[in-house]
Design an enzyme around this catalytic site. Structure first.
Site, mmCIF file in Angstrom:
data_model
loop_
_atom_site.group_PDB
_atom_site.id
_atom_site.type_symbol
_atom_site.label_atom_id
_atom_site.label_comp_id
_atom_site.label_asym_id
_atom_site.label_seq_id
_atom_site.Cartn_x
_atom_site.Cartn_y
_atom_site.Cartn_z
ATOM 1 N N SER A 1 0.627 -1.611 -0.523
ATOM 2 C CA SER A 1 -0.430 -0.151 0.007
ATOM 3 C C SER A 1 0.656 0.768 -0.002
ATOM 4 O O SER A 1 1.238 1.591 -0.973
ATOM 5 C CB SER A 1 -0.881 0.220 1.159
ATOM 6 O OG SER A 1 -1.963 0.937 0.551
ATOM 7 N N ASP B 1 -10.111 -5.249 -3.834
ATOM 8 C CA ASP B 1 -9.985 -3.957 -2.913
ATOM 9 C C ASP B 1 -10.221 -2.910 -3.321
ATOM 10 O O ASP B 1 -11.548 -2.516 -4.732
ATOM 11 C CB ASP B 1 -8.420 -3.321 -3.740
ATOM 12 C CG ASP B 1 -7.445 -2.569 -2.840
ATOM 13 O OD1 ASP B 1 -7.895 -1.175 -2.012
ATOM 14 O OD2 ASP B 1 -6.041 -3.274 -2.748
ATOM 15 N N HIS C 1 -7.831 -4.533 0.574
ATOM 16 C CA HIS C 1 -6.513 -4.431 0.494
ATOM 17 C C HIS C 1 -5.955 -4.859 2.001
ATOM 18 O O HIS C 1 -4.555 -5.021 1.327
ATOM 19 C CB HIS C 1 -7.134 -2.154 0.759
ATOM 20 C CG HIS C 1 -5.382 -1.416 0.797
ATOM 21 N ND1 HIS C 1 -4.577 -1.531 -0.420
ATOM 22 C CD2 HIS C 1 -5.336 -1.035 1.954
ATOM 23 C CE1 HIS C 1 -3.978 -0.835 -0.486
ATOM 24 N NE2 HIS C 1 -3.812 -0.651 0.576
#
Length: 278
Positions: free
Chosen positions: A99, A229, A258
């Site tokens: 991320s 996600d 995610h």
């Protein structure tokens, strides 16, 4: 506890907490918002079992690292990573970002090169450019969206985290099966222990434009993303990223949210270990 000093703010040093375990080829794991190096525990265990040396650290403002009021931009984050690599004198290292942590990987390679780096991996990445603009129609959202996140964090970051993790883990689908209430609570506690300045500043870094960094990636790369996600939708991130870096190995994890480091750890670990073994 082990710390690496990366800067100074007034009378206090800016120190990054890190952990360094195992032997073998070093793998540096760079966490996402609003977590810490401990968010990699399921990957760290698999990597150690496979014979790798595993280094995690907490980004400035997060986890057990110092909580300065400045330095929340990817040039500084990459400089912090460079200090970690130089201090530990890592060679033939693999950088693995998750991320927000993928931004460090891209900016580090672009700014410092790959003399110390063997491979890079981008898990649930934010590249190439999240901001929707006239010249970036594939962006995820306009400026107003990110401004709203900053406002919500400043108003009550603790309430913001609760809502954030609902979509981070797709709790409506995964709570009680792929993730427990206790694991979600731990994520919230980790987020709450981080600094206010970091929490408010981090969302302004998410729409950093990495399009010029991508062509400088000259080592083997892995791009891995969950098709479910909701935080960084795959059609705005990994699929566009792969078009810009077609040499990268590309893996989609079907249905994964995610926060797939936890919910889909087996799939992530299998793909990551296969990539490292090549």
């Amino acid at each position: 506890m082990p710390f690496i000093t990366v800067g100074q703010e007034n009378s206090t040093s800016i120190d990054l907490y890190y952990e360094d375990h195992g032997t073998g080829q070093p793998v540096v794991l760079i966490h996402g918002f609003p977590l810490s190096g401990h968010s990699w525990e399921r990957q760290s265990a698999a990597l150690l079992d496979a014979g790798y040396r595993v280094i995690t650290y907490d980004r400035r403002g997060f986890g057990q690292s110092s909580q300065p009021t400045t330095g929340y931009d990817y040039d500084t984050f990459a400089a912090d990573l460079n200090t970690v690599l130089e201090t530990l004198d890592l060679q033939d290292a693999v950088l693995v970002g998750f991320s927000m942590g993928t931004g460090e990987v891209a900016r580090y390679v672009s700014s410092y090169g790959t003399a110390r780096i063997a491979k890079v991996a981008f898990l649930a990445s934010l590249e190439p450019f999240l901001l929707k603009t006239d010249d970036n129609p594939d962006g995820a959202a306009p400026q107003e969206f990110f401004d709203g996140i900053v406002a919500a964090v400043k108003a009550d970051r603790y309430a913001f985290y609760t809502g954030f993790f609902n979509d981070f883990y797709n709790l409506d689908e995964n709570l009680g099966t792929r993730i427990s209430e206790e694991a979600v609570r731990n994520s919230w506690n980790t987020a709450a222990s981080g600094g206010f300045f970091a929490a408010a500043a981090a969302p302004t870094t998410w729409y950093t434009d990495f399009r010029a960094d991508i062509p400088r990636i000259d080592v083997p790369a892995l791009i891995l993303h969950g098709t479910g996600d909701r935080t960084l939708p795959i059609e705005n991130t990994a699929r566009v990223f792969h078009k810009a870096l077609p040499s990268a190995e590309y893996v989609e994890v079907e249905g994964a949210p995610h926060g797939l480091l936890w919910t889909h750890a087996e799939e992530v670990n299998t793909a990551l270990l296969a990539f490292l073994a090549k």
